[in-house]
Design a protein around this motif. Structure first.
Motif, mmCIF file in Angstrom:
data_model
loop_
_atom_site.group_PDB
_atom_site.id
_atom_site.type_symbol
_atom_site.label_atom_id
_atom_site.label_comp_id
_atom_site.label_asym_id
_atom_site.label_seq_id
_atom_site.Cartn_x
_atom_site.Cartn_y
_atom_site.Cartn_z
ATOM 1 N N UNK A 166 20.437 -2.612 23.640
ATOM 2 C CA UNK A 166 20.431 -3.937 24.526
ATOM 3 C C UNK A 166 19.451 -5.028 23.771
ATOM 4 N N UNK A 167 18.013 -4.452 23.527
ATOM 5 C CA UNK A 167 17.312 -5.282 22.624
ATOM 6 C C UNK A 167 17.475 -5.474 21.718
ATOM 7 N N UNK A 168 18.588 -4.502 20.591
ATOM 8 C CA UNK A 168 18.075 -5.585 19.125
ATOM 9 C C UNK A 168 19.175 -6.392 20.092
ATOM 10 N N UNK A 169 20.191 -6.378 20.392
ATOM 11 C CA UNK A 169 21.276 -7.546 20.430
ATOM 12 C C UNK A 169 20.550 -8.924 20.938
ATOM 13 N N UNK A 170 19.480 -8.753 21.376
ATOM 14 C CA UNK A 170 19.018 -9.778 22.360
ATOM 15 C C UNK A 170 18.284 -10.685 20.999
ATOM 16 N N UNK A 171 17.578 -9.675 20.636
ATOM 17 C CA UNK A 171 16.678 -9.552 19.415
ATOM 18 C C UNK A 171 17.440 -11.096 18.373
ATOM 19 N N UNK A 172 18.528 -9.765 17.858
ATOM 20 C CA UNK A 172 19.727 -10.837 16.921
ATOM 21 C C UNK A 172 20.297 -12.478 17.407
#
Length: 115
Positions: free
Chosen positions: A10-16
């Motif tokens: 989720x963190x990776x997706x939100x940052x992207x």
């Protein structure tokens, strides 16, 4: 998939998503007035490239938003073709993955189902 793995993805997706959104906002799609036909043609070519990149960026943003929705709905990480679980390593490498490795390979080879 563990809660920690879900949180990491989720963190990776939100940052992207934030990165892609920021890029979409800062890009200007304008063609300046040029007295020289060669300069104008060059600007048109660059404009076409910018439009293509913007369309690709928008598509990627939609894919990320979709992945975040699936993460909340608990169907994230399930192959849309065969229904099997997509490996965590694959999801970490590509959080937008919608197919397991077997089904993705089959799709790339032009087949409809995985073996």
């Amino acid at each position: 998939m563990t809660k920690m793995q879900i949180k990491e993805i989720r963190m990776h997706l939100v940052q992207g998503l934030h990165t892609m959104t920021d890029q979409a906002i800062t890009d200007v799609l304008a063609v300046e007035n040029c007295p020289d036909d060669a300069d104008f043609a060059s600007q048109l070519a660059q404009h076409g490239l910018n439009v293509s990149m913007q369309c690709r960026r928008i598509k990627r943003i939609r894919e990320m938003e979709n992945a975040l929705r699936r993460l909340v709905q608990s169907d994230y990480g399930m192959c849309e073709e065969c229904g099997e679980e997509i490996g965590v390593a694959r999801l970490k490498a590509n959080p937008l993955a919608r197919l397991c490795v077997s089904c993705q390979s089959a799709a790339e080879e032009g087949l409809t189902r995985c073996a």
